[in-house]
Write a protein that holds these residues in place. Structure first.
Motif, PDB file in Angstrom:
ATOM      1  N   LYS A   1       0.844  -1.198   0.000  1.00 28.15           N
ATOM      2  CA  LYS A   1       0.000   0.000   0.000  1.00 28.15           C
ATOM      3  C   LYS A   1       0.884   1.255   0.000  1.00 28.15           C
ATOM      4  O   LYS A   1       2.067   1.210   0.317  1.00 28.15           O
ATOM      5  N   LYS A   2       0.267   2.377  -0.366  1.00 27.43           N
ATOM      6  CA  LYS A   2       0.955   3.667  -0.317  1.00 27.43           C
ATOM      7  C   LYS A   2       0.697   4.289   1.058  1.00 27.43           C
ATOM      8  O   LYS A   2      -0.462   4.554   1.405  1.00 27.43           O
ATOM      9  N   ILE A   3       1.758   4.529   1.796  1.00 31.46           N
ATOM     10  CA  ILE A   3       1.656   5.011   3.175  1.00 31.46           C
ATOM     11  C   ILE A   3       2.269   6.404   3.272  1.00 31.46           C
ATOM     12  O   ILE A   3       3.347   6.653   2.726  1.00 31.46           O
ATOM     13  N   LEU A   4       1.589   7.313   3.990  1.00 33.13           N
ATOM     14  CA  LEU A   4       2.134   8.646   4.243  1.00 33.13           C
ATOM     15  C   LEU A   4       2.264   8.844   5.748  1.00 33.13           C
ATOM     16  O   LEU A   4       1.347   8.515   6.514  1.00 33.13           O
ATOM     17  N   VAL A   5       3.404   9.367   6.182  1.00 34.30           N
ATOM     18  CA  VAL A   5       3.645   9.667   7.598  1.00 34.30           C
ATOM     19  C   VAL A   5       3.961  11.145   7.725  1.00 34.30           C
ATOM     20  O   VAL A   5       4.929  11.639   7.133  1.00 34.30           O
ATOM     21  N   THR A   6       3.132  11.883   8.493  1.00 38.35           N
ATOM     22  CA  THR A   6       3.461  13.284   8.777  1.00 38.35           C
ATOM     23  C   THR A   6       4.355  13.335  10.011  1.00 38.35           C
ATOM     24  O   THR A   6       4.287  12.458  10.875  1.00 38.35           O
ATOM     25  N   GLY A   7       5.207  14.335  10.087  1.00 41.42           N
ATOM     26  CA  GLY A   7       6.155  14.403  11.202  1.00 41.42           C
ATOM     27  C   GLY A   7       7.139  13.252  11.154  1.00 41.42           C
ATOM     28  O   GLY A   7       7.586  12.742  12.184  1.00 41.42           O
ATOM     29  N   ALA A   8       7.493  12.838   9.927  1.00 39.55           N
ATOM     30  CA  ALA A   8       8.314  11.637   9.747  1.00 39.55           C
ATOM     31  C   ALA A   8       9.720  11.778  10.320  1.00 39.55           C
ATOM     32  O   ALA A   8      10.375  10.774  10.616  1.00 39.55           O
ATOM     33  N   GLY A   9      10.202  13.003  10.473  1.00 40.29           N
ATOM     34  CA  GLY A   9      11.552  13.179  10.996  1.00 40.29           C
ATOM     35  C   GLY A   9      11.639  13.125  12.502  1.00 40.29           C
ATOM     36  O   GLY A   9      12.735  13.050  13.065  1.00 40.29           O
ATOM     37  N   GLY A  10      10.495  13.138  13.197  1.00 36.40           N
ATOM     38  CA  GLY A  10      10.489  13.138  14.658  1.00 36.40           C
ATOM     39  C   GLY A  10      10.756  11.756  15.240  1.00 36.40           C
ATOM     40  O   GLY A  10      10.922  10.771  14.515  1.00 36.40           O
ATOM     41  N   SER A  11      10.785  11.685  16.559  1.00 36.36           N
ATOM     42  CA  SER A  11      11.104  10.429  17.245  1.00 36.36           C
ATOM     43  C   SER A  11      10.090   9.337  16.916  1.00 36.36           C
ATOM     44  O   SER A  11      10.465   8.230  16.514  1.00 36.36           O
ATOM     45  N   ILE A  12       8.799   9.637  17.080  1.00 35.92           N
ATOM     46  CA  ILE A  12       7.767   8.645  16.801  1.00 35.92           C
ATOM     47  C   ILE A  12       7.596   8.451  15.301  1.00 35.92           C
ATOM     48  O   ILE A  12       7.493   7.324  14.806  1.00 35.92           O
ATOM     49  N   GLY A  13       7.574   9.556  14.561  1.00 41.53           N
ATOM     50  CA  GLY A  13       7.380   9.454  13.110  1.00 41.53           C
ATOM     51  C   GLY A  13       8.454   8.633  12.429  1.00 41.53           C
ATOM     52  O   GLY A  13       8.165   7.783  11.577  1.00 41.53           O
ATOM     53  N   SER A  14       9.714   8.841  12.806  1.00 39.11           N
ATOM     54  CA  SER A  14      10.815   8.100  12.166  1.00 39.11           C
ATOM     55  C   SER A  14      10.756   6.620  12.513  1.00 39.11           C
ATOM     56  O   SER A  14      11.007   5.760  11.665  1.00 39.11           O
ATOM     57  N   GLU A  15      10.392   6.304  13.770  1.00 39.43           N
ATOM     58  CA  GLU A  15      10.289   4.891  14.146  1.00 39.43           C
ATOM     59  C   GLU A  15       9.094   4.235  13.466  1.00 39.43           C
ATOM     60  O   GLU A  15       9.161   3.060  13.080  1.00 39.43           O
ATOM     61  N   LEU A  16       8.006   4.995  13.293  1.00 33.13           N
ATOM     62  CA  LEU A  16       6.876   4.461  12.523  1.00 33.13           C
ATOM     63  C   LEU A  16       7.322   4.089  11.110  1.00 33.13           C
ATOM     64  O   LEU A  16       6.948   3.033  10.587  1.00 33.13           O
ATOM     65  N   CYS A  17       8.129   4.959  10.496  1.00 34.10           N
ATOM     66  CA  CYS A  17       8.630   4.676   9.143  1.00 34.10           C
ATOM     67  C   CYS A  17       9.451   3.388   9.130  1.00 34.10           C
ATOM     68  O   CYS A  17       9.313   2.549   8.233  1.00 34.10           O
ATOM     69  N   ARG A  18      10.317   3.228  10.121  1.00 33.14           N
ATOM     70  CA  ARG A  18      11.151   2.010  10.189  1.00 33.14           C
ATOM     71  C   ARG A  18      10.290   0.761  10.328  1.00 33.14           C
ATOM     72  O   ARG A  18      10.545  -0.264   9.676  1.00 33.14           O
ATOM     73  N   GLN A  19       9.298   0.839  11.200  1.00 26.86           N
ATOM     74  CA  GLN A  19       8.435  -0.326  11.424  1.00 26.86           C
ATOM     75  C   GLN A  19       7.557  -0.604  10.205  1.00 26.86           C
ATOM     76  O   GLN A  19       7.325  -1.764   9.843  1.00 26.86           O
ATOM     77  N   ILE A  20       7.068   0.441   9.557  1.00 20.73           N
ATOM     78  CA  ILE A  20       6.227   0.277   8.362  1.00 20.73           C
ATOM     79  C   ILE A  20       6.988  -0.429   7.256  1.00 20.73           C
ATOM     80  O   ILE A  20       6.458  -1.304   6.566  1.00 20.73           O
ATOM     81  N   LEU A  21       8.263  -0.061   7.077  1.00 20.08           N
ATOM     82  CA  LEU A  21       9.063  -0.655   6.006  1.00 20.08           C
ATOM     83  C   LEU A  21       9.242  -2.159   6.177  1.00 20.08           C
ATOM     84  O   LEU A  21       9.450  -2.883   5.194  1.00 20.08           O
ATOM     85  N   LYS A  22       9.138  -2.651   7.403  1.00 22.61           N
ATOM     86  CA  LYS A  22       9.255  -4.094   7.636  1.00 22.61           C
ATOM     87  C   LYS A  22       8.100  -4.857   7.006  1.00 22.61           C
ATOM     88  O   LYS A  22       8.216  -6.047   6.731  1.00 22.61           O
ATOM     89  N   PHE A  23       6.985  -4.163   6.780  1.00 22.64           N
ATOM     90  CA  PHE A  23       5.802  -4.804   6.201  1.00 22.64           C
ATOM     91  C   PHE A  23       5.705  -4.583   4.678  1.00 22.64           C
ATOM     92  O   PHE A  23       4.670  -4.867   4.077  1.00 22.64           O
ATOM     93  N   LYS A  24       6.769  -4.048   4.095  1.00 23.26           N
ATOM     94  CA  LYS A  24       6.909  -3.911   2.649  1.00 23.26           C
ATOM     95  C   LYS A  24       5.748  -3.175   1.972  1.00 23.26           C
ATOM     96  O   LYS A  24       4.991  -3.753   1.173  1.00 23.26           O
TER      97      LYS A  24
END
Length: 619
Positions: free
Chosen positions: A286-309
């Motif tokens: 799916k196409k995923i968008l994360v706002t505040g992606a550079g922050g502590s929670i946002g960046s970790e969300l990005c890392r975890q999301i990428l594990k699900f391809k």
């Protein structure tokens, strides 16, 4: 002198040639010694034919050289000599000896010579083994000359054995291990070292062996067990380090073998059990968008999301530096094969305050799932400029929600905070208002919506952990607002993983509350961090009470008084039922705020107004 020789460029450049010459000299000496012992330690020079002796020597050396090269004897470093290298050397020496014996029988048919060659082969193998063992011992002890710490390894299992070998081989690890500490009391030896006792015996072990540091080598150790071990070490004033999981990787030269125990290691709850299939069902491909992606929670969300391809990850933030660093991290992961090459990652600089900018992003990238982590979160700063908190947190969130509905995003998940519950500060009030916006738009028939509410995140930007660490590094004092203040804490990965799980349950604006565990007294947290640095609170580092900051509460709450909640399938996630607020009622309140921040500069009036606007929703 010898250490200088092994470190100079000539040796490093010609190492293989020097080693093969040494081995061939050993072969020559072995044949001389075998001949000497065969004839009662006497040489019969009159019976020797020089040219035949020279030809025989050349043949022997050529045969040995061929087998040495064939078995890759010189591709291994002597200081890492182990079972595999010994087996290869034994095979090379054995086959060379057999080949020479067969040729001797075929050409000469003299059993005396055959027996000499057999004995010579045994001598050669023994002396080559001995040379390598002596070299390894020499490098082990000379490399640790100088500032060496006496250590015990806690954990006598496979991990402990691996760590001991790494210490013995890695010249950068300046430790002298005197033994192991393990709950398994049966006495046995590992690499010549004994189990000295259990963690309960640490005081006696420290005094008897003059131990300076404890090295924890236990794979998959639970948080509870780790806390117990660290506390026992701290009770006897013994500094602690942990073996890194990266020691089990393949890139030996690049890994960090030991690291300090972090407060996050002690306070986090360890492994979080997630339903991988549920999360994958709305993220994978799916196409995923994360706002505040550079922050502590946002960046970790990005890392975890990428594990699900996902098919595409759009990272949106107004902070270009943090976003750039995150993008570079993912680029390095691609280079090292840690990230799927097919996943498209896009970085977008824009503000959630800008509806036009959001419209362009949503129109261009058409996200299917949106995680909203962008927010101003620092309580004291928002007290001084409440209008900025309202512009960003309140109206910025409404902009994102409206964009999601307009562009038919299937799922919207917003990050909230425990400070939104009965807030006494502007930041908490703005986050409570965002929850009200979410619930007012929740039943929109297009986008499933939910908020996830949790407490403080360990190690996030501006949290107490990095602040305390810096203060300890500078020699103190460590400043706390009040000795009785308590907070809920969760690690960043823990929070991000549970947000992904809660996102699956999203429907019509529910607020999911994460089980934060037991609240932590900030004073206890400060004391533990000082002890982890090998220092004593109040002796080496002062702890100073400075009073509550503007808008700060003594304790945080996770549920509003009028909220009803129930457990989800995940025991760590609770669902708060949607509290009704109509869009008309919401818009009236937002209109008041919008007019207020346009004309009013009195921070007290702005704060009192927003606090009054959120109280009435709980009637």
């Amino acid at each position: 002198m010898l250490d200088w020789f092994f470190e100079n460029q000539f040796y490093k450049k010609h190492r293989e040639k020097i080693q093969i010459v040494l081995d061939l000299l050993i072969v020559c000496f072995s044949y001389i010694l075998a001949y000497w012992t065969k004839f009662n330690f006497k040489f019969d020079f009159h019976s020797l034919v020089i040219y035949k002796l020279v030809l025989f020597a050349i043949a022997v050396l050529l045969i040995y050289t061929v087998y040495f090269i064939a078995f890759g004897i010189y591709r291994s470093l002597w200081k890492y000599i182990g079972v595999v290298e010994i087996v290869r050397l034994t095979l090379a020496d054995g086959l060379a000896t057999i080949t020479i014996m067969v040729l001797t029988l075929f050409l000469n048919k003299n059993l005396d010579y055959v027996s000499i060659e057999l004995v010579a082969g045994c001598f050669a193998a023994l002396m080559m083994f001995s040379l390598r063992a002596l070299y390894r011992l020499f490098r082990r002890y000379t490399s640790r000359a100088g500032n060496v710490k006496t250590a015990v390894i806690i954990g006598a299992g496979d991990a402990g054995n691996i760590l001991l070998k790494e210490i013995n081989q890695n010249e950068k690890l300046k430790y002298k291990v005197v033994g192991f500490v393990d709950d398994y009391k049966k006495k046995y030896m590992i690499e010549g070292l004994s189990i000295l006792g259990t963690c309960n015996d640490l005081k006696e072990i420290k005094e008897k062996y003059q131990v300076e540091v404890a090295l924890i080598a236990m794979r998959n150790v639970s948080k509870k067990q780790l806390r117990s071990i660290v506390e026992q070490c701290q009770n006897v004033h013994l500094p602690v380090q942990m073996m890194s999981e990266s020691i089990f990787g393949n890139q030996l030269k690049k890994r960090n073998v030991l690291s300090d125990v972090k407060i996050e290691d002690l306070l986090g709850r360890g492994e979080i059990h997630l339903d991988q299939h549920e999360i994958a069902s709305y993220i994978t491909d799916k196409k995923i968008l994360v706002t505040g992606a550079g922050g502590s929670i946002g960046s970790e969300l990005c890392r975890q999301i990428l594990k699900f391809k996902p098919k595409e990850l759009v990272m949106l933030d107004i902070n270009e530096n943090d976003l750039y660093l995150l993008e570079q991290e993912f680029n390095r992961d691609r280079e090292h094969g840690k990230l799927d090459e097919d996943i498209k990652i896009v970085s977008i600089i824009t503000s959630i305050r800008d509806p036009l900018g959001l419209e362009q992003v949503f129109k261009l990238y058409q996200p299917e799932v949106v995680y909203h982590a962008a927010a101003h979160k620092h309580v004291p700063l928002m007290e001084t400029r409440p209008m900025e908190a309202i512009k960003n947190n309140v109206f910025g969130t409404r902009n994102v929600i409206l964009a999601c509905i307009e562009h038919k995003v299937s799922r919207f998940i917003m990050i909230s905070t425990d400070k939104a519950v009965n807030p006494t500060n502007v930041m908490g009030a703005t986050k409570r208002m965002t929850e009200m916006i979410l619930q007012a738009y929740g039943d929109n028939g297009v986008t499933k919506m939910a908020a996830v509410r949790f407490g403080n995140v360990l190690g996030s930007h501006g949290s107490v952990i990095p602040i305390f660490s810096k203060q300890i590094e500078e020699g103190g004092p460590v400043t706390i607002t009040d000795k009785n203040i308590i907070r809920y804490f969760m690690t960043i990965p823990e929070a991000a993983q549970l947000v992904l799980q809660a996102g699956y349950y999203a429907d019509k604006g529910e607020i999911f509350v994460l089980d934060m565990g037991e609240p932590v007294k900030i004073l206890d947290l400060a004391e533990k961090m000082i002890k982890l640095c090998g220092l004593e609170p109040y002796e080496d580092i002062e702890i100073k009470e400075i009073g509550l900051r503007p808008g700060e509460k003594m304790f945080e709450e996770l549920h509003l008084g009028g909220e009803t909640f129930s457990k989800t399938k995940n025991d760590l996630i609770y669902r708060n039922d949607v509290m009704h607020i109509s869009l008309d009622e919401l818009n009236k309140r937002l209109d008041v705020l919008e007019d207020l921040i346009k004309d009013e500069e009195n921070t007290g009036i702005i704060k009192n107004t927003i606090l009054s606007l959120i109280i009435t929703d709980n009637r």
